[in-house]
Design a protein around this motif. Sequence first.
Motif, short mmCIF file in Angstrom:
data_model
loop_
_atom_site.label_atom_id
_atom_site.label_comp_id
_atom_site.label_asym_id
_atom_site.label_seq_id
_atom_site.Cartn_x
_atom_site.Cartn_y
_atom_site.Cartn_z
N LEU A 51 75.28 71.86 -27.58
CA LEU A 51 75.90 72.86 -26.98
C LEU A 51 76.90 72.19 -25.95
O LEU A 51 77.12 71.87 -24.87
N PRO A 52 78.30 71.71 -26.77
CA PRO A 52 79.25 70.82 -25.97
C PRO A 52 80.01 71.74 -25.03
O PRO A 52 79.68 73.19 -24.84
N LYS A 53 80.80 70.96 -23.98
CA LYS A 53 81.27 71.89 -23.16
C LYS A 53 82.66 72.33 -23.33
O LYS A 53 83.05 73.23 -22.41
N THR A 54 83.09 71.87 -24.36
CA THR A 54 84.23 72.57 -25.02
C THR A 54 83.96 72.81 -26.48
O THR A 54 83.05 72.79 -27.29
N PRO A 55 84.86 73.97 -27.12
CA PRO A 55 84.60 74.23 -28.37
C PRO A 55 84.46 73.25 -29.43
O PRO A 55 83.32 73.61 -30.31
N GLU A 56 84.99 72.22 -29.36
CA GLU A 56 84.75 70.97 -30.23
C GLU A 56 84.95 71.49 -31.91
O GLU A 56 83.85 71.16 -32.73
N PHE A 57 85.96 72.22 -32.15
CA PHE A 57 86.10 72.56 -33.62
C PHE A 57 86.21 71.30 -34.67
O PHE A 57 85.46 71.20 -35.66
N PRO A 58 86.97 70.32 -34.30
CA PRO A 58 87.04 69.34 -35.48
C PRO A 58 85.78 68.44 -35.71
O PRO A 58 85.33 68.38 -36.89
N PRO A 59 84.87 68.21 -34.89
CA PRO A 59 83.64 67.73 -35.28
C PRO A 59 82.71 68.61 -36.05
O PRO A 59 82.08 67.99 -36.95
N PHE A 60 82.71 69.98 -35.71
CA PHE A 60 81.93 70.81 -36.36
C PHE A 60 82.68 71.04 -37.67
O PHE A 60 81.80 70.88 -38.91
N ILE A 61 83.92 71.09 -38.09
CA ILE A 61 84.48 71.17 -39.22
C ILE A 61 84.18 69.68 -40.25
O ILE A 61 83.76 69.87 -41.25
N LYS A 62 84.08 68.75 -39.48
CA LYS A 62 84.04 67.34 -40.29
C LYS A 62 82.49 67.37 -40.62
O LYS A 62 82.23 66.99 -41.72
N SER A 63 81.61 67.85 -39.85
CA SER A 63 80.06 68.30 -40.19
C SER A 63 80.05 69.00 -41.28
O SER A 63 79.27 68.58 -42.48
N LEU A 64 80.61 70.25 -41.56
CA LEU A 64 80.55 71.29 -42.62
C LEU A 64 81.13 70.31 -43.93
O LEU A 64 80.80 70.55 -44.79
#
Length: 136
Positions: free
Chosen positions: A35-48
């Motif tokens: 549960l990051p403190k900001t949306p953190e889109f790039p790391p999630f997309i990289k994980s996908l």
Amino acid sequence: KLVDQKLQDKINALSLAQAEYQKIKPDLPLIYNALPKTPEFPPFIKSLEKIATESGVRIQNLNFKKIDLSTNAEATQGSTLIPIDFSLNLQGDYPQLDNFLKKITGLARLVVIDKMGFNQKESLELVLSGQIFYAK
């Protein structure tokens, strides 16, 4: 004397809170990854992208619901967990898609899959929708 007792009670409570914090301190990085403190889109997309490559599937489409980062309109009063809706279309064969699903549910980031289904076109397609979260 009553003031001294109340002060001592507060000192004891603070000491207990500090001891409890020290117990959970090693787990805090895991919590912040989930549960990051900001949306953190790039790391999630990289994980996908990484698990898609490892699973041998192709990402056909990835969409995120528009969110208002300035006002956190999605949050209800008192809520600290902000959901971000996404949809994902993948192409591959059944074992590859199954492997992808196993890996996405094993991510460090908290991911909830709301719906999923299969379509048969030129090849098998997995359509899913879900949510990731961040803590505010």
